[in-house]
Enzyme design. Structure first.
Site, PDB file in Angstrom:
ATOM      1  N   TYR A 133       0.094  64.493  17.408  1.00  0.00           N
ATOM      2  CA  TYR A 133       1.125  65.398  17.918  1.00  0.00           C
ATOM      3  C   TYR A 133       2.185  64.682  18.751  1.00  0.00           C
ATOM      4  O   TYR A 133       2.917  65.309  19.489  1.00  0.00           O
ATOM      5  CB  TYR A 133       0.470  66.514  18.750  1.00  0.00           C
ATOM      6  CG  TYR A 133      -0.343  67.494  17.920  1.00  0.00           C
ATOM      7  CD1 TYR A 133      -0.556  67.295  16.567  1.00  0.00           C
ATOM      8  CD2 TYR A 133      -0.896  68.624  18.492  1.00  0.00           C
ATOM      9  CE1 TYR A 133      -1.299  68.179  15.813  1.00  0.00           C
ATOM     10  CE2 TYR A 133      -1.642  69.528  17.735  1.00  0.00           C
ATOM     11  CZ  TYR A 133      -1.843  69.286  16.400  1.00  0.00           C
ATOM     12  OH  TYR A 133      -2.576  70.173  15.643  1.00  0.00           O
ATOM     13  N   LYS A 208     -13.159  61.556  13.433  1.00  0.00           N
ATOM     14  CA  LYS A 208     -13.269  61.259  11.999  1.00  0.00           C
ATOM     15  C   LYS A 208     -13.194  59.742  11.894  1.00  0.00           C
ATOM     16  O   LYS A 208     -12.344  59.176  11.197  1.00  0.00           O
ATOM     17  CB  LYS A 208     -12.108  61.958  11.259  1.00  0.00           C
ATOM     18  CG  LYS A 208     -12.222  61.960   9.750  1.00  0.00           C
ATOM     19  CD  LYS A 208     -13.276  62.908   9.233  1.00  0.00           C
ATOM     20  CE  LYS A 208     -13.437  62.757   7.739  1.00  0.00           C
ATOM     21  NZ  LYS A 208     -14.627  63.436   7.225  1.00  0.00           N
ATOM     22  N   ASP A 240     -15.671  67.578  10.339  1.00  0.00           N
ATOM     23  CA  ASP A 240     -16.138  68.474   9.271  1.00  0.00           C
ATOM     24  C   ASP A 240     -17.553  68.977   9.557  1.00  0.00           C
ATOM     25  O   ASP A 240     -17.867  70.150   9.335  1.00  0.00           O
ATOM     26  CB  ASP A 240     -16.062  67.780   7.890  1.00  0.00           C
ATOM     27  CG  ASP A 240     -16.378  66.294   7.940  1.00  0.00           C
ATOM     28  OD1 ASP A 240     -16.153  65.676   9.000  1.00  0.00           O
ATOM     29  OD2 ASP A 240     -16.862  65.744   6.948  1.00  0.00           O
ATOM     30  N   ASP A 264      -7.280  71.463  18.106  1.00  0.00           N
ATOM     31  CA  ASP A 264      -6.402  72.591  17.788  1.00  0.00           C
ATOM     32  C   ASP A 264      -7.070  73.502  16.757  1.00  0.00           C
ATOM     33  O   ASP A 264      -7.129  74.726  16.899  1.00  0.00           O
ATOM     34  CB  ASP A 264      -5.074  72.029  17.247  1.00  0.00           C
ATOM     35  CG  ASP A 264      -4.015  73.103  17.108  1.00  0.00           C
ATOM     36  OD1 ASP A 264      -4.293  74.272  17.430  1.00  0.00           O
ATOM     37  OD2 ASP A 264      -2.901  72.772  16.670  1.00  0.00           O
ATOM     38  N   ASP A 268      -9.560  77.397  17.379  1.00  0.00           N
ATOM     39  CA  ASP A 268      -9.254  78.697  16.768  1.00  0.00           C
ATOM     40  C   ASP A 268     -10.487  79.245  16.056  1.00  0.00           C
ATOM     41  O   ASP A 268     -10.722  80.455  16.055  1.00  0.00           O
ATOM     42  CB  ASP A 268      -8.068  78.589  15.794  1.00  0.00           C
ATOM     43  CG  ASP A 268      -6.778  79.034  16.469  1.00  0.00           C
ATOM     44  OD1 ASP A 268      -6.701  78.909  17.714  1.00  0.00           O
ATOM     45  OD2 ASP A 268      -5.860  79.537  15.780  1.00  0.00           O
TER      46      ASP A 268
END
Ligand code: ATP
Length: 372
Positions: A133, A208, A240, A264, A268
């Site tokens: 980001y 990851k 994952d 992020d 959610d």
């Protein structure tokens, strides 16, 4: 006396902040906590009237505050991003709020996304300033910059051997993620410190690192160091796998620390696990600066002004603010009041199939608090 800036903002922001303020007033009076509120009328109305999103003068007035309580930013009358980037992101960066704290707790009585009697209670600590980001990237097209594309083709093919055939490509885009040692260390330390305070014996680090070896390799080194210096176990999980476990076995997680992008997305999913956006609180924290607390939901223009908004996320965000200011008991009592209201399954706003208005829900929490 703690100076608090209040930004009710747009859409349902003012409605939910009003309920949070009501509850805060009562708990602060009971506990002898002195909060000195100043409201800042930022948002769409202010922008449309003055053409100003966030002035330097407002920023310097906010610099004098210890915390900011925010409702929501965004309005269909204003191009997407103007207010969100101009206020929310600008404040987050200006105040270097590098920790995004997202408690994910499923309260009894809230309709759950997962079947069965689930005991979900975890804290996400998401890095809030780095990773993918940072805005570093570009597009390269054949027509506009043939030389540049040629250079990129040669660089990638010859030097990096990325395994993509770029011969027939006439356009490409790339985006770069950055993790600095200092940036990783400070947020990871915050996570281990929180784990210590909460009595958690394990911190789950999300990454990851099997594919994105450089950025998350460095991240892991800092997790290793923090784990030994805090004397708390760590585990490394790929993003994952965390998504899978969050659905199949969310009870296994207590404290998770995650780089920006994965945080992020996973938070959610976390909001869904705790009953939806209306229940989810958050804090954008700079432990030695100005922090900002806000419900996870946005301005929800579809229900704004109708008294349909669920104020629980905003109430819990203000409890998180008190907790961060050092008032653990007060925060705990606010949370207990919310818990007792929700537990019978009858106190429900429209987002979870109920009929209670925003004000009625705020009043119910207030009454529960008073009768504690
Ligand atoms: P924004 O652009 O400001 O993010 P949005 O409508 O795109 O607004 P959200 O505000 O996050 O996104 O909300 C998505 C949907 O979830 C809304 O349309 C609304 O129906 C519902 N919602 C969000 N927050 C609440 C809440 N506190 N109470 C009830 N429903 C909510």
């Amino acid at each position: 006396m703690h100076k608090i800036g209040v930004i009710p903002g747009d859409g349902i922001g003012p409605e939910v902040v009003r309920e949070a303020r009501k509850v805060l007033d009562v708990i602060c009076e009971r506990k002898g906590i002195q909060l000195d509120f100043e409201e800042f009328p930022l948002g769409a109305a202010h922008y449309l009237k003055t053409g100003e999103v966030l002035s330097d003068e407002t920023i310097s007035r906010l610099e004098e505050k210890e915390s900011i309580l925010l409702g929501a930013m965004g309005d269909p009358r204003v191009s997407p991003g103007v207010l969100e980037k101009g206020v929310l992101l600008r404040l987050r960066f200006h105040f270097d709020q590098y920790v995004n704290l997202r408690p994910v707790k499923l309260f009894q009585g809230v309709p759950a996304a997962l079947a069965g009697d689930r005991k979900i209670d975890m804290h996400f600590i998401r890095e809030n300033t780095e990773d993918f980001y940072v805005g570093l990237g570009s597009r390269v097209r054949t027509g506009s910059s043939r030389e540049q594309l040629k250079l990129i083709r040669e660089t990638y093919e010859v030097k990096f051997d990325i395994g993509i055939d770029l011969k027939d490509t006439d356009e490409l885009a790339y985006q770069i993620g950055i993790i600095t040692r200092q940036g990783a260390r400070r947020v990871i330390d915050y996570a281990f410190d929180l784990a210590k305070k909460k009595g958690a014996d394990l911190v789950t680090s999300v990454d990851k690192a099997n594919v994105l070896t450089e950025v998350y390799g460095l991240w892991r080194e800092e997790v290793e160091k923090a784990s030994s210096s805090y004397g708390i176990e760590k585990e490394f999980q790929y993003v994952d796998a965390v998504a899978l476990h969050m659905v199949r076995n969310p009870e296994r997680f207590k404290v998770l620390v995650t780089p920006n992008l994965f945080g992020d997305i996973l938070t959610d999913l976390g909001a869904a696990l705790q009953g939806g956006l209306g229940f989810a609180p958050s804090g954008n924290i700079n432990p030695s600066g100005v922090s900002m607390f806000e419900p996870v939901h946005g301005s929800a223009p579809d229900i704004a002004g109708k008294g349909l908004a669920n104020p629980v996320g905003a109430i819990l965000s203000s409890a998180l603010m008190l907790d961060t200011l050092g008032y653990k008991d007060a925060a705990h009592e606010m949370e207990s009041a919310v818990m007792s209201v929700l537990s019978d399954g009858k106190h429900r706003t429209a987002d979870v199939g109920g009929k209670m208005s925003t004000t009625a829900m705020g009043d119910a929490v207030l009454n529960a608090l008073k009768s504690q």
